[in-house]
Design an enzyme around this catalytic site. Sequence first.
Site, PDB file in Angstrom:
ATOM      1  N   HIS A 267      20.839  51.770   6.882  1.00 23.38           N
ATOM      2  CA  HIS A 267      21.855  50.892   7.670  1.00 23.38           C
ATOM      3  C   HIS A 267      22.553  49.747   7.233  1.00 23.38           C
ATOM      4  O   HIS A 267      23.433  49.510   6.692  1.00 23.38           O
ATOM      5  CB  HIS A 267      21.367  50.850   9.306  1.00 23.38           C
ATOM      6  CG  HIS A 267      20.975  52.289   9.679  1.00 23.38           C
ATOM      7  ND1 HIS A 267      21.951  53.127  10.085  1.00 23.38           N
ATOM      8  CD2 HIS A 267      20.002  52.550  10.589  1.00 23.38           C
ATOM      9  CE1 HIS A 267      21.434  54.269  10.605  1.00 23.38           C
ATOM     10  NE2 HIS A 267      20.094  53.956  10.954  1.00 23.38           N
ATOM     11  N   ASP A 318      21.469  61.220   9.625  1.00 21.33           N
ATOM     12  CA  ASP A 318      20.772  60.236  10.508  1.00 21.33           C
ATOM     13  C   ASP A 318      20.627  61.130  12.095  1.00 21.33           C
ATOM     14  O   ASP A 318      19.744  61.777  12.022  1.00 21.33           O
ATOM     15  CB  ASP A 318      21.394  58.903  10.860  1.00 21.33           C
ATOM     16  CG  ASP A 318      20.567  58.115  11.647  1.00 21.33           C
ATOM     17  OD1 ASP A 318      19.474  58.568  11.829  1.00 21.33           O
ATOM     18  OD2 ASP A 318      20.749  56.893  11.973  1.00 21.33           O
TER      19      ASP A 318
HETATM   20 ZN    ZN Z   1      17.343  56.437  11.441  1.00 19.63          ZN
END
Ligand code: ZN
Length: 445
Positions: A267, A318
Amino acid sequence: MTKGTYWLEHAWLGDRVEPGVAVDVAGGRIGAVRTDVHTPPPGAEVLRGLTLPGLANAHSHAFHRALRGVVQVGSGTFWTWREVMYSVAARLTPDGYHALARAVYAEMALAGITCVGEFHYVHHAPGGTRYADPNAMGEALIEAAAEAGIRITLLDTCYLSAGFGEPPGAHQLRFSDGSAADWAERCAVLKERDHARIGAAIHSVRAVPAGQLATVARWAEERRAPLHVHLSEQPAENEACLAAHGRTPTRLLADHGVLGPRTTGVHNTHLTEEDIALLGGSGTGTCMCPTTERDLADGIGPAVALQRAGSPLSLGSDSHAVIDLLEEARAMELNERLRSRTRGHWTAAALLRAATADGHAALGWDEAGTIEPGALADLTTIALDSVRTAGPPPRLGAETAVFAASAADVRHTVVGGRQIVRDGAHTRVPDVPQALARAVEALRA
Ligand SMILES: [Zn+2]
């Protein structure tokens, strides 16, 4: 096939699209790569369309697939989404997780993904009771990948606390080994296989106390294994870290020896200038998951600045809001266009490199992700004659794949020389939608 020749109607060779390429395969690897082969050699397996190296999905939580649709009702934030996610995690068993992961990895194969990085933290039975095999859940994931025909790097995740100085909550007892030393001891028993490698992960600076970060980093260092960490996905994590330690999560990781070329921050959304310099300067990778980041209203991370600073980019699906690496690649550039109101931050080739060679490197498979002699024979073929992809000249195949194609355009997937998806159908999991429906329904029951 384990030995033979694939003929690629068009092949993306990293810097250009070549028409007519013959790829010899033996022992799971690519032998010779011959260009200017304008008709299929006798006996060759024909792959029509544009063939890319296999795609690497560098960040996955397989069980989040059970949240698809369900979490789109109502409003909220990352933190309210997390409560729904915990309720699904609470119902997982080794058998149920195996069935779900097998179906999810089969969905990935259909999307052209040949290698997944599974960020795995649901280790124990509800309440934290150990299974007879303390790695039963990790083994279920490794077996699921084998049955779905794809490679896996099991990023076994250390997860010890609910927040800075807080013990794990009721749902998190399943995730915790008690200490990083106990985590390391359990992971040391996991064995690598032809299709499976073992890496490490730190769930986040919230979930591993600062004094134990170095234990995880050392474990990965000794094995030269990849090490992943969720990093600054939410401003609240940064604020709590500053309050507890007087420094940002990135600075905290740097001070405990976590950063480096085998480490990937996942991220990397809310960073300071200093954070970007620390990540880039240490060669720490950045895994962006734009379809999840937009789904969870995380924000847009400074991926352009990170890459310029020296942090290689990889991509992950994800939470599996969708499983489509082409969409992840496209979203990188399109998010940046919306933010900057200018175009051309990444070329299609640069985004494909993130989805192939750099993604594999982030998962510890340096020998995958290119179509060249000696590389693992992992290939993904995109149709150039679908309603989405028909029209552009084949020499613009990379641009067409990134900016117009979707997972539905993946026609063939080859892993280690074996065809796992042929003409859009999985060769080992006969009915992937049904397998997904059954596995998700079983979790709901
Ligand atoms: Zn994750």
